[in-house]
Design a protein around this motif. Sequence first.
Motif, mmCIF file in Angstrom:
data_model
loop_
_atom_site.group_PDB
_atom_site.id
_atom_site.type_symbol
_atom_site.label_atom_id
_atom_site.label_comp_id
_atom_site.label_asym_id
_atom_site.label_seq_id
_atom_site.Cartn_x
_atom_site.Cartn_y
_atom_site.Cartn_z
ATOM 1 N N GLY A 108 0.871 -1.352 0.010
ATOM 2 C CA GLY A 108 -0.051 0.113 -0.191
ATOM 3 C C GLY A 108 0.712 1.253 -0.148
ATOM 4 N N ALA A 109 0.184 2.263 -0.192
ATOM 5 C CA ALA A 109 0.935 3.650 -0.219
ATOM 6 C C ALA A 109 1.401 4.059 1.182
ATOM 7 N N THR A 110 0.727 3.464 2.367
ATOM 8 C CA THR A 110 1.123 3.797 3.671
ATOM 9 C C THR A 110 2.525 3.383 3.840
ATOM 10 N N TYR A 134 -3.078 14.312 5.370
ATOM 11 C CA TYR A 134 -3.589 12.773 5.596
ATOM 12 C C TYR A 134 -2.790 12.238 7.046
ATOM 13 N N ASN A 183 -6.405 14.580 -0.152
ATOM 14 C CA ASN A 183 -7.329 13.980 1.223
ATOM 15 C C ASN A 183 -7.090 14.757 2.271
ATOM 16 N N ASP A 211 2.550 12.260 -2.557
ATOM 17 C CA ASP A 211 1.291 11.104 -2.445
ATOM 18 C C ASP A 211 0.315 11.447 -3.645
ATOM 19 N N VAL A 213 -2.058 8.990 -4.295
ATOM 20 C CA VAL A 213 -2.894 7.816 -4.259
ATOM 21 C C VAL A 213 -4.237 7.912 -5.042
ATOM 22 N N TYR A 214 -4.532 9.172 -5.403
ATOM 23 C CA TYR A 214 -5.823 9.333 -6.194
ATOM 24 C C TYR A 214 -5.380 9.836 -7.593
ATOM 25 N N SER A 242 -1.346 3.856 -4.826
ATOM 26 C CA SER A 242 -2.061 2.649 -4.439
ATOM 27 C C SER A 242 -2.927 1.861 -5.464
ATOM 28 N N LYS A 245 -7.052 2.220 -4.290
ATOM 29 C CA LYS A 245 -8.130 3.233 -4.593
ATOM 30 C C LYS A 245 -8.277 2.736 -6.147
ATOM 31 N N LYS A 253 -4.053 -3.982 0.192
ATOM 32 C CA LYS A 253 -2.659 -3.162 0.737
ATOM 33 C C LYS A 253 -1.606 -3.478 -0.490
HETATM 34 N N1 PMP Z 1 -2.342 8.703 1.054
HETATM 35 C C1 PMP Z 1 -3.652 9.116 1.314
HETATM 36 C C2 PMP Z 1 -3.790 10.478 0.800
HETATM 37 C C3 PMP Z 1 -4.874 8.273 1.609
HETATM 38 O O1 PMP Z 1 -5.869 8.823 1.223
HETATM 39 C C4 PMP Z 1 -4.534 6.866 1.654
HETATM 40 C C5 PMP Z 1 -5.779 5.756 2.009
HETATM 41 N N2 PMP Z 1 -6.851 6.091 1.786
HETATM 42 C C6 PMP Z 1 -2.963 6.599 1.505
HETATM 43 C C7 PMP Z 1 -2.211 7.431 1.390
HETATM 44 C C8 PMP Z 1 -2.684 5.147 2.024
HETATM 45 O O2 PMP Z 1 -3.057 4.211 0.966
HETATM 46 P P1 PMP Z 1 -3.102 2.634 1.162
HETATM 47 O O3 PMP Z 1 -4.373 2.116 1.652
HETATM 48 O O4 PMP Z 1 -2.612 1.937 -0.207
HETATM 49 O O5 PMP Z 1 -1.965 2.411 2.111
#
Ligand code: PMP
Length: 394
Positions: A108-110, A134, A183, A211, A213-214, A242, A245, A253
Amino acid sequence: MLNFGIKAFTTIFMRFPSSKLPDVKTSIFSVMSKLAHEEGAINLSQGFPNFGADNDLLALVNTAINEQNNQYAPMPGIYSLREAISEKIAAAYGRTYHPENEITITAGATQAIFTAIAAFVKQDDEVIVFKPAYDCYEPAIQLYGGRVVPIQLKGEGFKIDWDEFKKKLTAQTKMVIINTPHNPSGSILLESDMLQLQKLLKNTDIILLSDEVYEHIIFDGLHHESAAKYADLATRSLICASFGKTFHVTGWKVGYCLAPKNLMIEFQKIHQYNVFSVNHPIQIGIAKYLQDANTYLSLSNFYEKKRNLFLSAIGNSRFKFLPSKGTYFQLLDYSSITDLSDIEFSKQLIKTHKVASIPTSIFNLNNADNKQLRFCFAKTEDTLSRAADILNKI
Ligand code: PMP
Ligand code: GLN
């Protein structure tokens, strides 16, 4: 009896270690989703779709599992997925990231964001973070001894004040974190913003953590301004994305990080020890699924319809909409309804009216309460209509 024994042992023999993150509490997304579940509320709080992923993608992953691709993937991710991402990025943003050493598949991006911060932020380094932000950036910065330098985004459009940004740049600035589409606000950075950023970072050693992800959820004919599009920014950027999304599979993830080779070497030194590699069959499924670009190119249109449906359904309510140009979030201003704080009002909405949202003060500089709640519209038409019926009566 057993519990009592354990408790007595810890009390007598061990002093609890001091917290490395004393101010961090359970994430607002976990808190609100749990409360929504307990109260039987429609959950528009935590951002995740309540509809299924494409059966073709599920079949590809199932096949990969059934064909016994169930052992460790290579550390940076399987080559075919890195290649597919490289092609996707080149087509979208005109820059080629080499699959061999400039792309890593992440949990995942996290994890990508955490790893990027861990790889570069040292004690007393400053990291500029735009607020509302975020929630996963700041704890990671603090854990590595960095100092968060917050800048509040301005007005309804959540714009960056570039003069303020310039003033906040110092010899200690190690990293700047941007997030577009953003976000929780749904705002986006424009070409003019990226050019300003590029100009102000030029001739510095500052790293950009972008970041994105969107990246595939952007509305009204606008285009995503990836850091990859800007030559000087690209040389200093780690771009995180990610598949959760993009393919309606937040629970898988799986995401990725793009960076030039010199930055990616450092990123992978951390990646190989905080996760080593990520889910193998899912990587195989996604690599095949990505061969058809329509799987992600249709996403903006898909979510724009949902945004429009939600907004027209609550058009006569007392909530005021802020512009949502991307992501699957809509901010609603409730200041004409009540003076309650956004935290109190969001709890009341769940308990009394059975609709869950996210209070945004949590993400703001000094937790400023602008009487704005975030609603996730990644939901079926039926869910959005039922939520709208409730919001219209408030
Ligand atoms: N960055 C932003 C702005 C997010 O909204 C999210 C998750 N919604 C993430 C990172 C994390 O993404 P992931 O669920 O792939 O870890
Ligand atoms: N990114 C999701 C959101 O903004 C939440 C993900 C999470 O719960 N960590 O709602």
